[in-house]
Each structure stands twice: as structure tokens, then as C-alpha cells.
Design a protein around this motif. Structure first.
Motif: not given
Length: 122
Positions: A64-65, A68-69, A71, A73
């Protein structure tokens, strides 16, 4: 003395220096396709090899991290086997579960859908 509100302090500070979690790569002449190579500081992403529930939860948090980094989903993960199966526009894999898809490769026309490819460094 002037007091600054959080909105006036600018962007958050950069992370502390240290080893990178991933190395971005751009394909020359193909701006719509990107790539990132992860390093050990990013942690493990393998839920299927997790020895227990805590390790699987840590791998899911790492996934998940990273998404996110980057960009992103969602992504597609597969258990890569040498063969003749190529996935075309596969459905996204839930980030907190190991993929049950077995294939040799994958491709997609869906913007923003990452293709996760795991390899060993041995």
C-alpha cells in the motif's frame, strides 16, 4: 516575531537521507509507461511467502505504501511460471492478498493499472 500557521510552513520536510526504496525508470519515447525497481529498504511485498499473519500484514502495508508513493491505486500480481500463458487486461489483484493467477506474463491497456513483477536477486 511572526507565528506561522501549518498552512504557511510550506511542503513537508523531505524524508531523512538513507537508502532508496525504489528506483524509477522511464522508457524513452514511451511517456505513458513507467517502471520502478524496489530495493530491500522498501520491505518485502510477498504475501504468499509470509511465514505468519503478522508478516503478511507487514507485506500488505509495504504494498500500500509503495502504491501511494508511485501515485497508483491498483495493480495486477501474478505468480510467474515459465510457460505460454499471457494475461491480457487482467483484473486488479487486491493489495492485501496473494495472487492466485499463474502466468508467464501480463499486459494491459488500462491507464493507471500497474503490473507487479517479482523476481529474486539470487
Amino acid at each position: 516575531m511572526q507565528t506561522l500557521s501549518p498552512a504557511d510552513t510550506g511542503p513537508p520536510a523531505a524524508p531523512a537521507p538513507g537508502p532508496p526504496e525504489y528506483l524509477p525508470f522511464a522508457f524513452p519515447g514511451v511517456p505513458s509507461v513507467g517502471c520502478a525497481f524496489t530495493f530491500a529498504p522498501a520491505g518485502t511485498f510477498s504475501i504468499s511467502l509470509a511465514p505468519d499473519a503478522a508478516a503478511a500484514a507487514a507485506a500488505a502495508a509495504n504494498r500500500k505504501r509503495l502504491l501511494g508513493r508511485l501515485g497508483l491505486e491498483r495493480w495486477v500480481e501474478m505468480y510467474q511460471v515459465h510457460g505460454d500463458v499471457l494475461l491480457v487486461d487482467p483484473a486488479p489483484t487486491p493489495v492485501d492478498r496473494a495472487s492466485e493467477i499463474r502466468a508467464d506474463g501480463a499486459c494491459t491497456r488500462e491507464p493507471g493499472l500497474a503490473l507487479l513483477i517479482k523476481t529474486a536477486d539470487c
